[in-house]
Write a protein that holds these residues in place. Structure first.
Motif, PDB file in Angstrom:
ATOM      1  N   LYS A 193      20.722 -42.623  26.254  1.00 42.59           N
ATOM      2  CA  LYS A 193      20.558 -41.594  25.229  1.00 42.59           C
ATOM      3  C   LYS A 193      21.700 -41.624  24.220  1.00 42.59           C
ATOM      4  O   LYS A 193      21.533 -41.232  23.091  1.00 42.59           O
ATOM      5  N   THR A 194      22.872 -42.114  24.601  1.00 43.69           N
ATOM      6  CA  THR A 194      24.012 -42.151  23.699  1.00 43.69           C
ATOM      7  C   THR A 194      23.952 -43.314  22.718  1.00 43.69           C
ATOM      8  O   THR A 194      24.763 -43.399  21.829  1.00 43.69           O
ATOM      9  N   GLU A 195      22.979 -44.212  22.866  1.00 48.62           N
ATOM     10  CA  GLU A 195      22.888 -45.373  22.005  1.00 48.62           C
ATOM     11  C   GLU A 195      21.930 -45.184  20.840  1.00 48.62           C
ATOM     12  O   GLU A 195      21.538 -46.142  20.202  1.00 48.62           O
ATOM     13  N   LEU A 196      21.555 -43.959  20.542  1.00 47.84           N
ATOM     14  CA  LEU A 196      20.640 -43.727  19.436  1.00 47.84           C
ATOM     15  C   LEU A 196      21.257 -44.229  18.143  1.00 47.84           C
ATOM     16  O   LEU A 196      22.438 -44.027  17.893  1.00 47.84           O
ATOM     17  N   PRO A 197      20.474 -44.889  17.308  1.00 49.68           N
ATOM     18  CA  PRO A 197      21.019 -45.539  16.124  1.00 49.68           C
ATOM     19  C   PRO A 197      21.415 -44.594  14.993  1.00 49.68           C
ATOM     20  O   PRO A 197      22.170 -44.975  14.125  1.00 49.68           O
ATOM     21  N   ALA A 198      20.885 -43.392  14.976  1.00 52.09           N
ATOM     22  CA  ALA A 198      21.169 -42.491  13.862  1.00 52.09           C
ATOM     23  C   ALA A 198      21.180 -41.051  14.344  1.00 52.09           C
ATOM     24  O   ALA A 198      20.535 -40.699  15.320  1.00 52.09           O
ATOM     25  N   PHE A 199      21.897 -40.213  13.634  1.00 56.30           N
ATOM     26  CA  PHE A 199      22.030 -38.807  14.005  1.00 56.30           C
ATOM     27  C   PHE A 199      20.696 -38.080  14.004  1.00 56.30           C
ATOM     28  O   PHE A 199      20.434 -37.278  14.870  1.00 56.30           O
ATOM     29  N   GLY A 200      19.811 -38.352  13.046  1.00 52.46           N
ATOM     30  CA  GLY A 200      18.568 -37.616  12.889  1.00 52.46           C
ATOM     31  C   GLY A 200      17.426 -38.035  13.792  1.00 52.46           C
ATOM     32  O   GLY A 200      16.343 -37.480  13.707  1.00 52.46           O
ATOM     33  N   VAL A 201      17.626 -39.013  14.660  1.00 53.88           N
ATOM     34  CA  VAL A 201      16.555 -39.494  15.528  1.00 53.88           C
ATOM     35  C   VAL A 201      16.226 -38.424  16.560  1.00 53.88           C
ATOM     36  O   VAL A 201      17.094 -37.950  17.274  1.00 53.88           O
ATOM     37  N   ARG A 202      14.956 -38.036  16.607  1.00 55.88           N
ATOM     38  CA  ARG A 202      14.509 -37.071  17.620  1.00 55.88           C
ATOM     39  C   ARG A 202      13.699 -37.756  18.715  1.00 55.88           C
ATOM     40  O   ARG A 202      13.795 -37.402  19.878  1.00 55.88           O
ATOM     41  N   PHE A 203      12.865 -38.732  18.346  1.00 55.51           N
ATOM     42  CA  PHE A 203      11.999 -39.423  19.300  1.00 55.51           C
ATOM     43  C   PHE A 203      12.259 -40.912  19.298  1.00 55.51           C
ATOM     44  O   PHE A 203      12.528 -41.509  18.258  1.00 55.51           O
ATOM     45  N   MET A 204      12.130 -41.513  20.492  1.00 56.81           N
ATOM     46  CA  MET A 204      12.177 -42.958  20.634  1.00 56.81           C
ATOM     47  C   MET A 204      10.814 -43.426  21.122  1.00 56.81           C
ATOM     48  O   MET A 204      10.188 -42.762  21.943  1.00 56.81           O
ATOM     49  N   VAL A 205      10.386 -44.558  20.609  1.00 55.07           N
ATOM     50  CA  VAL A 205       9.122 -45.179  21.002  1.00 55.07           C
ATOM     51  C   VAL A 205       9.452 -46.561  21.548  1.00 55.07           C
ATOM     52  O   VAL A 205      10.201 -47.319  20.930  1.00 55.07           O
ATOM     53  N   GLY A 206       8.907 -46.871  22.712  1.00 56.88           N
ATOM     54  CA  GLY A 206       9.136 -48.183  23.309  1.00 56.88           C
ATOM     55  C   GLY A 206       8.210 -48.381  24.488  1.00 56.88           C
ATOM     56  O   GLY A 206       7.276 -47.603  24.696  1.00 56.88           O
ATOM     57  N   ARG A 207       8.475 -49.411  25.260  1.00 60.17           N
ATOM     58  CA  ARG A 207       7.667 -49.702  26.450  1.00 60.17           C
ATOM     59  C   ARG A 207       8.465 -49.407  27.705  1.00 60.17           C
ATOM     60  O   ARG A 207       9.668 -49.602  27.752  1.00 60.17           O
ATOM     61  N   ASP A 208       7.738 -48.942  28.739  1.00 53.84           N
ATOM     62  CA  ASP A 208       8.376 -48.737  30.029  1.00 53.84           C
ATOM     63  C   ASP A 208       8.315 -50.040  30.827  1.00 53.84           C
ATOM     64  O   ASP A 208       7.799 -51.055  30.352  1.00 53.84           O
ATOM     65  N   ALA A 209       8.832 -50.016  32.045  1.00 54.86           N
ATOM     66  CA  ALA A 209       8.859 -51.213  32.885  1.00 54.86           C
ATOM     67  C   ALA A 209       7.464 -51.724  33.204  1.00 54.86           C
ATOM     68  O   ALA A 209       7.269 -52.911  33.472  1.00 54.86           O
ATOM     69  N   GLY A 210       6.446 -50.838  33.152  1.00 51.09           N
ATOM     70  CA  GLY A 210       5.069 -51.232  33.419  1.00 51.09           C
ATOM     71  C   GLY A 210       4.315 -51.697  32.189  1.00 51.09           C
ATOM     72  O   GLY A 210       3.141 -52.043  32.269  1.00 51.09           O
ATOM     73  N   GLY A 211       4.965 -51.707  31.034  1.00 49.72           N
ATOM     74  CA  GLY A 211       4.324 -52.168  29.804  1.00 49.72           C
ATOM     75  C   GLY A 211       3.594 -51.095  29.023  1.00 49.72           C
ATOM     76  O   GLY A 211       3.009 -51.373  27.993  1.00 49.72           O
ATOM     77  N   HIS A 212       3.614 -49.847  29.518  1.00 48.51           N
ATOM     78  CA  HIS A 212       2.969 -48.752  28.788  1.00 48.51           C
ATOM     79  C   HIS A 212       3.827 -48.348  27.595  1.00 48.51           C
ATOM     80  O   HIS A 212       5.051 -48.445  27.652  1.00 48.51           O
ATOM     81  N   TRP A 213       3.207 -47.863  26.552  1.00 51.99           N
ATOM     82  CA  TRP A 213       3.943 -47.331  25.414  1.00 51.99           C
ATOM     83  C   TRP A 213       4.413 -45.927  25.751  1.00 51.99           C
ATOM     84  O   TRP A 213       3.647 -45.117  26.261  1.00 51.99           O
ATOM     85  N   VAL A 214       5.670 -45.649  25.483  1.00 54.55           N
ATOM     86  CA  VAL A 214       6.307 -44.394  25.859  1.00 54.55           C
ATOM     87  C   VAL A 214       6.922 -43.744  24.627  1.00 54.55           C
ATOM     88  O   VAL A 214       7.479 -44.422  23.770  1.00 54.55           O
ATOM     89  N   VAL A 215       6.807 -42.416  24.576  1.00 49.82           N
ATOM     90  CA  VAL A 215       7.538 -41.621  23.598  1.00 49.82           C
ATOM     91  C   VAL A 215       8.416 -40.663  24.393  1.00 49.82           C
ATOM     92  O   VAL A 215       7.953 -40.021  25.329  1.00 49.82           O
ATOM     93  N   SER A 216       9.683 -40.587  24.019  1.00 51.52           N
ATOM     94  CA  SER A 216      10.609 -39.677  24.682  1.00 51.52           C
ATOM     95  C   SER A 216      11.520 -39.051  23.637  1.00 51.52           C
ATOM     96  O   SER A 216      11.987 -39.732  22.730  1.00 51.52           O
ATOM     97  N   ASP A 217      11.760 -37.743  23.765  1.00 53.95           N
ATOM     98  CA  ASP A 217      12.675 -37.093  22.842  1.00 53.95           C
ATOM     99  C   ASP A 217      14.102 -37.193  23.356  1.00 53.95           C
ATOM    100  O   ASP A 217      14.343 -37.642  24.466  1.00 53.95           O
ATOM    101  N   ARG A 218      15.057 -36.782  22.543  1.00 50.01           N
ATOM    102  CA  ARG A 218      16.484 -36.889  22.879  1.00 50.01           C
ATOM    103  C   ARG A 218      16.825 -36.211  24.192  1.00 50.01           C
ATOM    104  O   ARG A 218      17.660 -36.689  24.952  1.00 50.01           O
ATOM    105  N   ASP A 272       7.250 -33.517  12.681  1.00 47.71           N
ATOM    106  CA  ASP A 272       6.859 -33.054  11.341  1.00 47.71           C
ATOM    107  C   ASP A 272       7.025 -34.124  10.270  1.00 47.71           C
ATOM    108  O   ASP A 272       7.349 -33.823   9.118  1.00 47.71           O
ATOM    109  N   HIS A 273       6.865 -35.377  10.649  1.00 53.18           N
ATOM    110  CA  HIS A 273       6.934 -36.515   9.727  1.00 53.18           C
ATOM    111  C   HIS A 273       8.263 -36.608   8.979  1.00 53.18           C
ATOM    112  O   HIS A 273       8.314 -37.101   7.854  1.00 53.18           O
ATOM    113  N   LEU A 274       9.343 -36.137   9.607  1.00 49.38           N
ATOM    114  CA  LEU A 274      10.663 -36.219   8.975  1.00 49.38           C
ATOM    115  C   LEU A 274      11.149 -37.664   8.966  1.00 49.38           C
ATOM    116  O   LEU A 274      11.141 -38.330  10.011  1.00 49.38           O
ATOM    117  N   PRO A 275      11.585 -38.164   7.827  1.00 50.87           N
ATOM    118  CA  PRO A 275      12.095 -39.540   7.770  1.00 50.87           C
ATOM    119  C   PRO A 275      13.276 -39.729   8.722  1.00 50.87           C
ATOM    120  O   PRO A 275      14.168 -38.886   8.800  1.00 50.87           O
TER     121      PRO A 275
END
Length: 92
Positions: free
Chosen positions: A8-33, A56-59
């Motif tokens: 969680k400390t490796e977020l690339p920018a201050f304004g990032v609320r959600f991360m999108v990626g894959r879990d160990a099983g290959g599923h697409w995952v969304v997780s908030d801070r 809310d579609h915030l850049p």
């Protein structure tokens, strides 16, 4: 390259609320801070759509992890078992 979990400390920018990626099983995952909001998805487009809607579609609020990174839903979801009534978003 070795897969590694995104801290969680490796977020690339201050304004990032959600991360999108894959879990160990290959599923697409969304997780908030804070690990309180998230989900499993069958495809990347659905995961990004959910994250954009929830932010809310915030850049800059949604960050897509590089392919070699592993993402988990977080502590709020780790001990929950999937029941037959639960569905992964995007599945009928």
């Amino acid at each position: 390259m070795n897969n590694r979990a995104m801290a969680k400390t490796e977020l690339p920018a201050f304004g990032v609320r959600f991360m999108v990626g894959r879990d160990a099983g290959g599923h697409w995952v969304v997780s908030d801070r804070e690990g309180r909001v998230g989900g499993l998805f069958t495809d990347r487009a659905s995961a990004v759509h959910f994250a954009m809607f929830e932010s809310d579609h915030l850049p800059g609020a949604v960050y897509c992890l590089p392919d070699h990174m592993i993402l988990s839903l977080g502590p709020a979801f780790e001990n929950r078992a999937m029941s037959p009534r639960m569905k992964i978003a995007g599945r009928a």
